[in-house]
Write an enzyme that holds these catalytic residues in place. Structure first.
Site, PDB file in Angstrom:
ATOM      1  CG  LEU A  11      -1.960  -1.106   1.309  1.00  0.00           C
ATOM      2  CD1 LEU A  11      -2.738  -0.997   2.612  1.00  0.00           C
ATOM      3  CD2 LEU A  11      -2.902  -1.061   0.123  1.00  0.00           C
ATOM      4  N   GLY A  12       2.019   1.190   0.595  1.00  0.00           N
ATOM      5  CA  GLY A  12       2.882   2.363   0.671  1.00  0.00           C
ATOM      6  C   GLY A  12       4.202   2.007   1.310  1.00  0.00           C
ATOM      7  N   GLY A  53       9.405   1.971   6.967  1.00  0.00           N
ATOM      8  CA  GLY A  53       9.104   0.617   6.531  1.00  0.00           C
ATOM      9  C   GLY A  53       8.059   0.577   5.451  1.00  0.00           C
ATOM     10  CB  VAL A  86       1.755   0.151   4.701  1.00  0.00           C
ATOM     11  CG1 VAL A  86       0.380  -0.201   5.262  1.00  0.00           C
ATOM     12  CG2 VAL A  86       2.430   1.211   5.545  1.00  0.00           C
ATOM     13  CG  ASP A 129       5.955  12.507  10.287  1.00  0.00           C
ATOM     14  OD1 ASP A 129       6.053  13.672   9.851  1.00  0.00           O
ATOM     15  OD2 ASP A 129       6.279  11.507   9.621  1.00  0.00           O
TER      16      ASP A 129
END
Length: 511
Positions: free
Chosen positions: A192-193, A198, A200, A310
């Site tokens: 997904l990303g 890291g 996903v 963040d």
């Protein structure tokens, strides 16, 4: 007769003595003195003759006169052996090579022995299988020991005891095998990303529940008990605008966290991607208020306040109904008793970083307030946190450009006036929201409002301008103006909402 001119050839046969072999053997004058020699009685005349025994050659009348014959010398004896010849003292051995046979290898050729070859091959294969099985078993034992070591190191036994004792029922412990099956062994097609912390992955569990599986590049567990407590507290966060932690996998070196899956992409894609023209002012203000509520909850409503660390539009997810889900706690910190967290290395994203945090390396709730202020500007200006001026100029900071515009009283020049409508009725509303944003961007943290105060201000703005927002001019489909251009209802495909723009998505971790 010319051949006989020089004389008649004579054949002489030597005879030793005039007695028999038996008699001669008793005398010192016995002539057959060589080892490996034998005595032969002469029938035609009295006496005896000496010969070397079979397998030897030479002079039997000399002590060491009889020497072994090398029957394996192919030059002298080319047909002595059809197989492998081995010379011995006085004789030789002839055997067929391995895998072949012959009834008489000295005289008959050796032929392949099929049964023996098959037997040897089967034995070799069986040996290889046994060795491989043993190695696999040893490797599995090592892997299990390593998994157990990581499990204990990451506090797995502590968390398990709390679960079976009934102290915790909000978090599930997953095995690595379950998560591999859920993500097709972490296949790139399930990604997904990806980002600095890291990757996903989208995963489907055995009960068909869709989850987001987040593999961190690093997550330092210095205190197992404290880490488990943080996992438990994150799983107990119960707010409609915060992504829920479902469980974790602790039998790997870096723990894997499992979260609820949010299907509709990020706020960043909504306002900066292809769907930008569909995001109405009403929807943007609702997203702003819900995001503020989520951060206020993290700061105030949990047992130990959490600083996100963040905050940015890429970390604000939207579900099927475009409800906000704040996610990605990659740089999050539990607030210490002194209400300030000292950070050795700056974490966050350029354009969103609190300047006070950059100078003093101190992370507070007001750092999240500053970052949220930038997100608020994105919502009302349509610009990214770092953008190109006039589309092709130098990169500029949205926060810096906005604050200069506020000082010079030309804030309308930076706002997305398309949101104000053709007659600019909503421009005062945008200016009020801009004032909230400017307060969040105050240089000093103590001068910024808390997230709870920001939530109240945004709520007040929405109530004050409710009539305008629901008027006929703004009473349109909240997201899509033309249903023919809208993505299909239900769960949009990842191809629509998970775009290359999301590749900086970072993994939620606790450190």
């Amino acid at each position: 007769m010319e051949e006989l001119a020089r004389g008649i050839p004579i054949i002489l046969e030597w005879i030793a003595g005039n007695e028999t072999c038996k008699e001669a053997a008793l005398k010192e004058s016995y002539a057959c003195v060589a080892n490996n020699s034998k005595c032969i009685d002469v029938i035609e005349a009295p006496g005896y003759r000496c010969n070397c025994t079979q397998g030897y050659e030479g002079n039997p009348y000399l002590k060491d006169g009889c020497r072994d014959i090398n029957e394996c010398n192919a030059t002298r004896f080319p047909n002595s052996c059809k197989g492998i010849c081995t010379n011995t003292d006085g004789s030789y051995d002839c055997k067929c090579p391995l895998g072949t046979h012959s009834g008489d290898p000295k005289n008959k050729e050796c032929v392949p022995q099929v049964k023996l070859v098959i037997g040897i091959c089967i034995s070799i294969i069986f040996l290889i299988i046994c060795i491989s099985t043993l190695l696999i078993k040893i490797q599995r034992m090592k892997l299990e020991k390593e998994k157990q070591r990581f499990y204990d190191q990451n506090g797995g036994h502590i968390l398990y005891q709390k679960i079976i004792s009934g102290q915790v029922n909000t978090v599930e412990i997953f095995t690595e095998e379950v998560l591999k099956n859920a993500t097709n062994n972490f296949d790139s097609g399930q990604k997904l990303g990806a980002g600095g912390h890291g990757i996903v992955y989208k995963g489907i569990l055995r009960d068909n529940n869709v989850v987001a599986v987040k593999r961190s590049n690093f997550l330092h567990v210095t205190d197992a008990e404290e880490f488990v407590q943080e996992i438990i507290m994150l799983s107990q966060i119960n707010h409609r605008n915060v992504v829920r932690l479902i469980g974790c996998c602790l039998e790997v070196e870096v723990p894997i966290l499992v979260y609820e899956f949010i299907s509709n992409g990020t706020l960043s894609y909504l306002i900066h991607g292809d769907s930008r023209r569909y995001a109405s002012l009403k929807l943007r203000l609702r997203i702003a208020q819900e995001s503020a509520e989520a951060l206020a909850y993290l700061h105030l409503s949990t047992n130990r306040p959490i600083i996100h660390g963040d905050v940015k539009s890429l970390h604000i997810m939207l579900d099927d109904s475009y409800t906000v889900k704040v996610t990605d706690f990659g740089a999050s910190r539990w607030l210490s008793n002194e209400a300030v967290e000292q950070i050795a290395m700056v974490q966050g994203t350029r354009g969103y970083l609190d300047p006070e945090y950059l100078q003093e390396r101190k992370l507070t709730e007001k750092s999240d307030v500053y970052s949220f202020g930038v997100v608020l500007l994105e919502l009302i200006t349509g610009k990214k946190a770092i953008y190109r001026h006039d589309g092709d100029g130098d990169f500029e900071s949205l926060a810096g450009s906005f604050l200069r515009a506020m000082e010079e009283e030309r804030v309308e020049n930076i706002l997305d006036t398309s949101l104000a409508g053709a007659s600019m009725e909503a421009l005062p509303l945008l200016q009020e929201v801009a004032k909230v944003g400017s307060m969040c961007l105050s240089a000093k943290g103590k001068e910024r409002p808390s997230m709870a105060e920001v939530t109240d201000m945004l709520k007040a703005v929405r109530i004050a301008w409710r009539d305008l927002l629901v008027s006929s001019e703004y009473n349109v489909t909240e997201v899509f103006v033309d249903s023919s251009e809208a993505p299909p209802s239900g769960n949009p495909s990842s191809a629509v909402f998970w775009t290359p723009d999301m590749q900086s998505l970072e993994v939620e971790t606790l450190r």
